[in-house]
Design a protein around this motif. Sequence first.
Motif, PDB file in Angstrom:
ATOM      1  N   GLY A  55       0.806  -1.222   0.000  1.00 14.44           N
ATOM      2  CA  GLY A  55       0.000   0.000   0.000  1.00 14.44           C
ATOM      3  C   GLY A  55       0.838   1.271   0.000  1.00 14.44           C
ATOM      4  N   GLY A  56       2.167   1.142  -0.096  1.00 13.77           N
ATOM      5  CA  GLY A  56       3.018   2.331  -0.134  1.00 13.77           C
ATOM      6  C   GLY A  56       3.036   3.083   1.184  1.00 13.77           C
ATOM      7  N   VAL A 209     -11.358  -5.766  -9.966  1.00 15.78           N
ATOM      8  CA  VAL A 209     -10.228  -6.535 -10.484  1.00 15.78           C
ATOM      9  C   VAL A 209     -10.077  -6.317 -11.982  1.00 15.78           C
ATOM     10  CG1 VAL A 209      -9.426  -8.911 -10.807  1.00 15.78           C
ATOM     11  CG2 VAL A 209     -10.171  -8.142  -8.577  1.00 15.78           C
ATOM     12  N   GLY A 210     -11.133  -5.802 -12.603  1.00 11.69           N
ATOM     13  CA  GLY A 210     -11.047  -5.449 -14.015  1.00 11.69           C
ATOM     14  C   GLY A 210      -9.972  -4.404 -14.266  1.00 11.69           C
ATOM     15  N   ALA A 211      -9.749  -3.552 -13.280  1.00 10.24           N
ATOM     16  CA  ALA A 211      -8.749  -2.496 -13.430  1.00 10.24           C
ATOM     17  C   ALA A 211      -7.352  -3.117 -13.407  1.00 10.24           C
ATOM     18  CB  ALA A 211      -8.898  -1.491 -12.294  1.00 10.24           C
ATOM     19  N   SER A 212      -6.366  -2.360 -13.893  1.00  5.51           N
ATOM     20  CA  SER A 212      -5.020  -2.926 -13.923  1.00  5.51           C
ATOM     21  C   SER A 212      -4.300  -2.611 -12.609  1.00  5.51           C
ATOM     22  CB  SER A 212      -4.244  -2.301 -15.071  1.00  5.51           C
ATOM     23  OG  SER A 212      -4.146  -0.915 -14.817  1.00  5.51           O
ATOM     24  N   GLY A 213      -3.118  -3.198 -12.404  1.00  2.00           N
ATOM     25  CA  GLY A 213      -2.288  -2.737 -11.290  1.00  2.00           C
ATOM     26  C   GLY A 213      -2.091  -3.750 -10.192  1.00  2.00           C
ATOM     27  N   ARG A 214      -1.119  -3.407  -9.304  1.00  2.00           N
ATOM     28  CA  ARG A 214      -0.710  -4.405  -8.314  1.00  2.00           C
ATOM     29  C   ARG A 214      -1.736  -4.560  -7.199  1.00  2.00           C
ATOM     30  NH1 ARG A 214       2.164  -1.179  -4.393  1.00  2.00           N
ATOM     31  NH2 ARG A 214       1.593   0.883  -5.125  1.00  2.00           N
ATOM     32  N   ALA A 217      -4.394  -6.884  -8.483  1.00  3.21           N
ATOM     33  CA  ALA A 217      -3.886  -8.259  -8.535  1.00  3.21           C
ATOM     34  C   ALA A 217      -3.887  -8.859  -7.133  1.00  3.21           C
ATOM     35  CB  ALA A 217      -2.471  -8.273  -9.113  1.00  3.21           C
ATOM     36  N   ALA A 218      -3.444  -8.073  -6.159  1.00  3.54           N
ATOM     37  CA  ALA A 218      -3.428  -8.572  -4.775  1.00  3.54           C
ATOM     38  C   ALA A 218      -4.856  -8.832  -4.301  1.00  3.54           C
ATOM     39  CB  ALA A 218      -2.738  -7.573  -3.857  1.00  3.54           C
ATOM     40  N   MET A 219      -5.773  -7.920  -4.632  1.00  2.00           N
ATOM     41  CA  MET A 219      -7.169  -8.102  -4.215  1.00  2.00           C
ATOM     42  C   MET A 219      -7.741  -9.381  -4.813  1.00  2.00           C
ATOM     43  SD  MET A 219      -8.677  -6.124  -2.125  1.00  2.00           S
ATOM     44  CE  MET A 219     -10.415  -6.309  -2.542  1.00  2.00           C
ATOM     45  N   THR A 310      -9.843   1.898  -5.605  1.00  4.54           N
ATOM     46  CA  THR A 310      -9.581   2.424  -6.944  1.00  4.54           C
ATOM     47  C   THR A 310      -8.575   3.564  -6.904  1.00  4.54           C
ATOM     48  OG1 THR A 310     -11.781   1.749  -7.601  1.00  4.54           O
ATOM     49  CG2 THR A 310     -10.718   3.347  -9.021  1.00  4.54           C
ATOM     50  N   GLN A 311      -8.482   4.229  -5.752  1.00  2.53           N
ATOM     51  CA  GLN A 311      -7.518   5.340  -5.658  1.00  2.53           C
ATOM     52  C   GLN A 311      -6.085   4.882  -5.922  1.00  2.53           C
ATOM     53  OE1 GLN A 311      -7.655   7.996  -2.405  1.00  2.53           O
ATOM     54  NE2 GLN A 311      -9.866   7.739  -2.147  1.00  2.53           N
ATOM     55  N   TYR A 312      -5.796   3.626  -5.612  1.00  5.97           N
ATOM     56  CA  TYR A 312      -4.438   3.133  -5.876  1.00  5.97           C
ATOM     57  C   TYR A 312      -4.144   3.110  -7.367  1.00  5.97           C
ATOM     58  CZ  TYR A 312      -3.884   1.401  -1.084  1.00  5.97           C
ATOM     59  OH  TYR A 312      -3.754   1.286   0.263  1.00  5.97           O
ATOM     60  N   GLU A 313      -5.192   2.809  -8.125  1.00  8.29           N
ATOM     61  CA  GLU A 313      -5.005   2.684  -9.574  1.00  8.29           C
ATOM     62  C   GLU A 313      -4.746   4.048 -10.203  1.00  8.29           C
ATOM     63  OE1 GLU A 313      -5.157  -0.428 -10.946  1.00  8.29           O
ATOM     64  OE2 GLU A 313      -5.536  -1.236  -8.958  1.00  8.29           O
TER      65      GLU A 313
END
Length: 315
Positions: A55-56, A209-214, A217-219, A310-313
């Motif tokens: 999560g940075g 999960v449709g969205a891209s990103g780490r 993927a973790a979710m 979604t904010q992470y994306e």
Amino acid sequence: SLPVIFDCDPGIDDSIALLGAFVAPELDIRAILPVCGNQPLDRTLRNALQICELGGRKDIPVHPGAARPLCRDPIHGLFHGETGLGAARLPEPHKRPEPTGAVEALIDHLGRAVREEGPKITLCCLGPLTNLALALRIAPDIAGGIERVVMMGGAFHAPGNRSLTSEFNMLADPHAAAVVFAAGLPMTVLGLDATHQVILRPEHVARFVGASGRISAAMAGLMASWDRNDPKRYGTRGGPLHDPLVTAFLLRPDLFETRPARIFVETESPLCLGQTVADWYGQSGAPANADIVLKVDAEGVIDLYLGLLTQYEMR
Ligand code: BDR
Ligand code: CA
């Protein structure tokens, strides 16, 4: 922003609770205190460090908590997979735990608030209550530094999820729960009555999960183990968002309806160990010690949560 400490046992749903909280500007997370629960302490500690990195949020101090419940032998969660993070595979953490333990950290943070060297703290309790019970036994005055305890635990009208009568966090350390319920703290309690109203279904997960990103993927890895496919219990496929409701409550209390009551917890009966019993009508003569959540706006919570993740994306 609201100063909070997360006391937790990650754990799939604990991890989702943390990932949501990490991106909420309303929350100032002062510490994370892993405890023995869903997995042994070495695992929950490692998982907490991994989730901070994912999560940075390497900036948040992680203090190792109790390795055992107060009196009983440890039990662990059943639905969190071998590592405690389901099918999610996260890299080895670089982040190190703090040299001071969770109980010391609680006494330190809350003690400062009592001495008015800092603001009162909201404690977000997502696992067995061992750390908080120990801190209260050692230094009862710290109660004055607690703004509120917002906890996931118990089952009031609902049956148990780890025994016929008992919810996992209560059964895992009933004696600790008894210490916390007797401490006269302002408390909001999210038990299974509340959390079973918010089932994260495969179609919700697909939206995210449709969205891209780490994070997505973790979710996907976390949720792969969390969909219990147990419609008899939940009325649908999917899995309950137990611990994330604590994060959601901090951000949007208007999505929750509570009712005050006195909570007692069973510490002796082999059949009912860890059962939470609520006195709704004042029959016991003891004053209410908690606001118990009885109704949740489930779609509101799921929208809020998927919005947070979604904010992470977008970063
Ligand atoms: C609680 O038990 C744990 O398995 C979950 O993380 C949650 O805190 C639900 O009963
Ligand atoms: Ca938990």
